[in-house]
Design an enzyme around this catalytic site. Structure first.
Site, PDB file in Angstrom:
ATOM      1  NE  ARG A 280       8.655   1.544  -2.783  1.00 20.30           N
ATOM      2  CZ  ARG A 280       9.034   1.587  -1.521  1.00 20.30           C
ATOM      3  NH1 ARG A 280       9.839   0.648  -1.043  1.00 20.30           N
ATOM      4  NH2 ARG A 280       8.602   2.524  -0.718  1.00 20.30           N
TER       5      ARG A 280
ATOM      6  CG  ASP B 213      10.186  -5.016  -1.273  1.00 26.27           C
ATOM      7  OD1 ASP B 213      11.018  -5.935  -1.267  1.00 26.27           O
ATOM      8  OD2 ASP B 213       9.574  -4.656  -0.252  1.00 26.27           O
TER       9      ASP B 213
ATOM     10  N   GLY C  31       3.534  -3.923  -2.527  1.00 25.12           N
ATOM     11  CA  GLY C  31       2.874  -2.636  -2.791  1.00 25.12           C
ATOM     12  C   GLY C  31       2.912  -1.744  -1.578  1.00 25.12           C
TER      13      GLY C  31
ATOM     14  CG  ASP D  55      -1.358  -1.940  11.778  1.00 31.43           C
ATOM     15  OD1 ASP D  55      -0.490  -1.638  10.930  1.00 31.43           O
ATOM     16  OD2 ASP D  55      -1.126  -1.958  12.999  1.00 31.43           O
ATOM     17  N   GLY D  56      -1.621  -1.056   8.225  1.00 36.15           N
ATOM     18  CA  GLY D  56      -1.410   0.208   7.512  1.00 36.15           C
ATOM     19  C   GLY D  56      -0.797   1.309   8.356  1.00 36.15           C
TER      20      GLY D  56
ATOM     21  N   GLY E 104       1.769  -0.769   1.322  1.00 40.01           N
ATOM     22  CA  GLY E 104       0.822  -1.330   2.286  1.00 40.01           C
ATOM     23  C   GLY E 104       0.428  -0.323   3.348  1.00 40.01           C
ATOM     24  NE  ARG E 105       4.832   0.174   7.134  1.00 39.95           N
ATOM     25  CZ  ARG E 105       5.561  -0.023   8.198  1.00 39.95           C
ATOM     26  NH1 ARG E 105       5.079   0.290   9.385  1.00 39.95           N
ATOM     27  NH2 ARG E 105       6.761  -0.538   8.105  1.00 39.95           N
TER      28      ARG E 105
ATOM     29  CE  LYS F 263       7.610   3.109   6.299  1.00 40.09           C
ATOM     30  NZ  LYS F 263       9.016   2.818   6.000  1.00 40.09           N
TER      31      LYS F 263
ATOM     32  NE  ARG G  57       8.323   6.798   2.539  1.00 41.03           N
ATOM     33  CZ  ARG G  57       8.520   5.492   2.342  1.00 41.03           C
ATOM     34  NH1 ARG G  57       9.572   4.900   2.876  1.00 41.03           N
ATOM     35  NH2 ARG G  57       7.687   4.793   1.612  1.00 41.03           N
TER      36      ARG G  57
HETATM   37  P1  AMP Z   1       9.084  -3.270   4.593  1.00 42.98           P
HETATM   38  O1  AMP Z   1       9.775  -4.454   5.155  1.00 42.98           O
HETATM   39  O2  AMP Z   1       8.792  -2.200   5.624  1.00 42.98           O
HETATM   40  O3  AMP Z   1       9.782  -2.706   3.402  1.00 42.98           O
HETATM   41  O4  AMP Z   1       7.643  -3.747   4.129  1.00 42.98           O
HETATM   42  C1  AMP Z   1       7.444  -4.772   3.190  1.00 42.98           C
HETATM   43  C2  AMP Z   1       6.014  -4.737   2.710  1.00 42.98           C
HETATM   44  O5  AMP Z   1       5.095  -4.875   3.790  1.00 42.98           O
HETATM   45  C3  AMP Z   1       5.627  -3.450   2.013  1.00 42.98           C
HETATM   46  O6  AMP Z   1       4.756  -3.791   0.973  1.00 42.98           O
HETATM   47  C4  AMP Z   1       4.925  -2.673   3.099  1.00 42.98           C
HETATM   48  O7  AMP Z   1       4.030  -1.729   2.584  1.00 42.98           O
HETATM   49  C5  AMP Z   1       4.223  -3.769   3.859  1.00 42.98           C
HETATM   50  N1  AMP Z   1       3.983  -3.428   5.268  1.00 42.98           N
HETATM   51  C6  AMP Z   1       4.879  -3.361   6.264  1.00 42.98           C
HETATM   52  N2  AMP Z   1       4.295  -3.034   7.424  1.00 42.98           N
HETATM   53  C7  AMP Z   1       2.977  -2.887   7.167  1.00 42.98           C
HETATM   54  C8  AMP Z   1       1.824  -2.562   7.958  1.00 42.98           C
HETATM   55  N3  AMP Z   1       1.914  -2.315   9.266  1.00 42.98           N
HETATM   56  N4  AMP Z   1       0.631  -2.516   7.335  1.00 42.98           N
HETATM   57  C9  AMP Z   1       0.518  -2.765   6.027  1.00 42.98           C
HETATM   58  N5  AMP Z   1       1.547  -3.090   5.235  1.00 42.98           N
HETATM   59  C10 AMP Z   1       2.766  -3.139   5.793  1.00 42.98           C
HETATM   60 MG    MG Z   2       9.581  -1.565   1.969  1.00 44.65          MG
END
Ligand code: AMP
Ligand code: MG
Length: 507
Positions: free
Chosen positions: A181, A254, A92, A123-124, A94-95, A111, A174
């Site tokens: 997705r 994703d 989902g 940490d979002g 996450g940030r 983002k 963005r």
């Molecule tokens: P990504 O590899 O950047 O596509 O991230 C994979 C998943 O991890 C997605 O659901 C992101 O929203 C979550 N995510 C990545 N970095 C963070 C963060 N610093 N805080 C919260 N969620 C994160």
């Molecule tokens: Mg991602």
């Protein structure tokens, strides 16, 4: 006074209209002392927004997540996905927080705007370096004509963010017609939530693939047609990535856009020396997402999407048939892209594969570039210049020979190439090459240079961050086929230290 310049939000966005099973309403978490790092007037214009708005403090506050939003409710969406080939379950936003959908139909996301119910211990936040990379690459890809989510703005804050070391926070705004997705579909399929799955597919088809409702192909099955259309868009996207030498680095399901956009810029890289097996993600130990595996991985990801859509399509054979088109569309699109780089038209229909220009020219060239570790972008820039300056197919290949160790092999290739070129209009060829071979791509060391300036780390000195280079590099990347004499060094070979840059998933 700036009221009229601000984005006008739809009362109810298309994604929001799907209902609460798809997202959670929440506000971004404010950051202290928000400041601009860079903006893209080009994205503002693209989405029908007056670029002057980006000079207002209202814009700075809204795009840093600091402004109260009334009239539209921000949300974070839920999705799942396969990461590195393994089912990862629920993920989902996450940030990323979607501010809303504009009247013109663009979704706007922040983002790095704070924690969400999908942060899973994160940490979002997003750090300055990775945000600069996402901001610049989104705009670089758009200027290259490669489908992508866009970046409207990049803001920063002194807020500390803990990664391997302490860093500072940044937020990329963005923009895309949809951020849905593959993983959104996988999420509801995995939970047997068929009515939500159908609502999602219907919304995406009605908004973005309306022709799938009426297409007669695949037994007139709208969901099969939809899967086929997504497969074809993805195939064309991958052809463009491979032709420009772009390695995404984290092709998890994703991170695959249902619109066939490049999305989620992490450890991506534009190749310097041509290395088909190049792995740009330092955390990808197995090389699952190596450069030359990307087309196959995209198909694997489409297969996951196909499995998710199977309950709607209702027929396994139709599902397989819908995916099948990837296997013809990708090679055809890739051949077209590569031949354009050589200034040549597609092969005539019915040409035997072994007699195709792809077999006779492209494959041997890629082998030559790989064997000799030739800089991919510079090779095609020099070839373009050689053809532009040629008289009667008399091409001066010396600037190309200069960068290739195995000159005999190159001379043999150049002879065949010249023969093909004499069969076409050379001026048209030169024009085609000019439009197909960028001089400037976002090489790792260019990103790293402007990141270090922004972090205030120049020549080992800690000082205030200088963000001007980000905006300067943006201007060059937004016109990648022009010559930009003042920045000629940005089109040059990477410095020795470029190979020591390690880009991991940490962002
Ligand atoms: P990504 O590899 O950047 O596509 O991230 C994979 C998943 O991890 C997605 O659901 C992101 O929203 C979550 N995510 C990545 N970095 C963070 C963060 N610093 N805080 C919260 N969620 C994160
Ligand atoms: Mg991602």
């Amino acid at each position: 006074m700036n009221e009229s310049l601000a984005p006008q939000w739809r009362k109810l966005g298309h994604f929001e209209a799907l209902g609460p099973a798809f997202f959670t309403y929440l506000q971004p978490t404010p950051v202290p002392a928000a400041h601009w790092i860079a903006t893209s007037a080009s994205t503002a214009q693209w989405m029908g927004l007056n670029p002057e708005w980006l000079q207002t403090s209202d814009a700075l506050q809204m795009l840093s997540g600091n402004a109260a939003t009334d009239g539209h409710k921000p949300l974070a969406s839920v999705y799942s996905g396969h990461q590195f080939g393994v089912w990862a379950g629920q993920l989902g936003d996450g940030r990323a927080i979607m501010l809303g959908e504009t009247e013109q139909g663009f979704e706007v996301q922040l983002k790095g705007a704070g924690r969400t119910p999908y942060s899973r211990g994160g940490d979002g936040r997003a750090v300055l370096r990775s945000s600069i990379r996402e901001f610049l690459c989104s705009e670089a890809m758009a200027a290259l004509g490669i489908p992508t989510t866009r970046a409207l703005a990049l803001t920063g804050s002194p807020l500390s963010v803990a990664r391997e070391t302490m860093e500072t926070a940044a937020i990329v705004t963005r923009v895309a017609p949809s951020f849905v997705r593959f993983g959104h579909f996988e999420h509801f399929a995995a939970r047997d939530m068929k009515s939500e799955l159908k609502a999602l597919a219907d919304m995406v088809i009605d908004q973005h693939y309306p022709e799938c409702r009426t297409a007669a192909a695949l037994e007139g099955n709208a969901y099969a047609n939809f899967l086929q259309a997504v497969s074809e868009r993805t195939a064309r996207l991958l052809a463009q990535w491979q032709a420009v030498g772009f390695c995404h680095g984290v092709m998890n399901t994703d991170n695959m856009s249902i619109l066939g956009l490049t999305i989620d810029y992490g450890p991506f890289q534009f190749l310097d020396a041509f290395d088909p097996g190049h792995i740009c993600n330092h955390s990808d130990n197995q090389g699952r997402y190596a450069f030359n595996r990307q087309p196959q991985v995209a198909y694997w990801n489409l297969y996951c999407l196909g499995q998710a859509l199977l309950p709607l399509i209702g027929d396994e054979e139709l599902t397989i048939a819908a995916l099948e088109s990837y296997k013809t569309v990708f090679p055809a699109a890739y051949a077209t892209q590569m031949l354009r780089k050589l200034g040549l038209p597609d092969d005539a229909a019915g040409t035997a594969p072994e007699q195709s220009r792809f077999a006779l020219l492209v494959n041997p060239l890629l082998q030559l570039l790989a064997d000799n570790k030739v800089d991919y972008t510079i090779f095609f820039t020099r070839l373009t210049q050689a053809v532009q300056q040629a008289h009667n197919a008399n091409i001066n290949f010396e600037p190309l020979r200069d960068i290739i160790l195995d000159r005999a092999a190159f001379d043999a290739w150049a002879l065949t190439y010249s023969e093909h070129l004499t069969q076409t209009d050379q001026r048209l060829a030169a024009d085609l090459m000019q439009k197909s071979n960028p001089r400037f791509v976002l090489r790792n060391h260019l990103g790293e240079t402007v990141i270090r300036a922004a972090q205030g780390k120049v020549q080992g000195q800690e000082q205030g961050g200088d963000f001007a280079p980000v905006q300067q590099l943006l201007a060059v990347l937004q016109a990648p086929y022009d010559s930009h004499p003042a920045h000629a060094d940005w089109a040059d070979f990477p410095p020795d230290w470029a190979t020591s840059i390690e880009i991991s998933c940490s962002s």
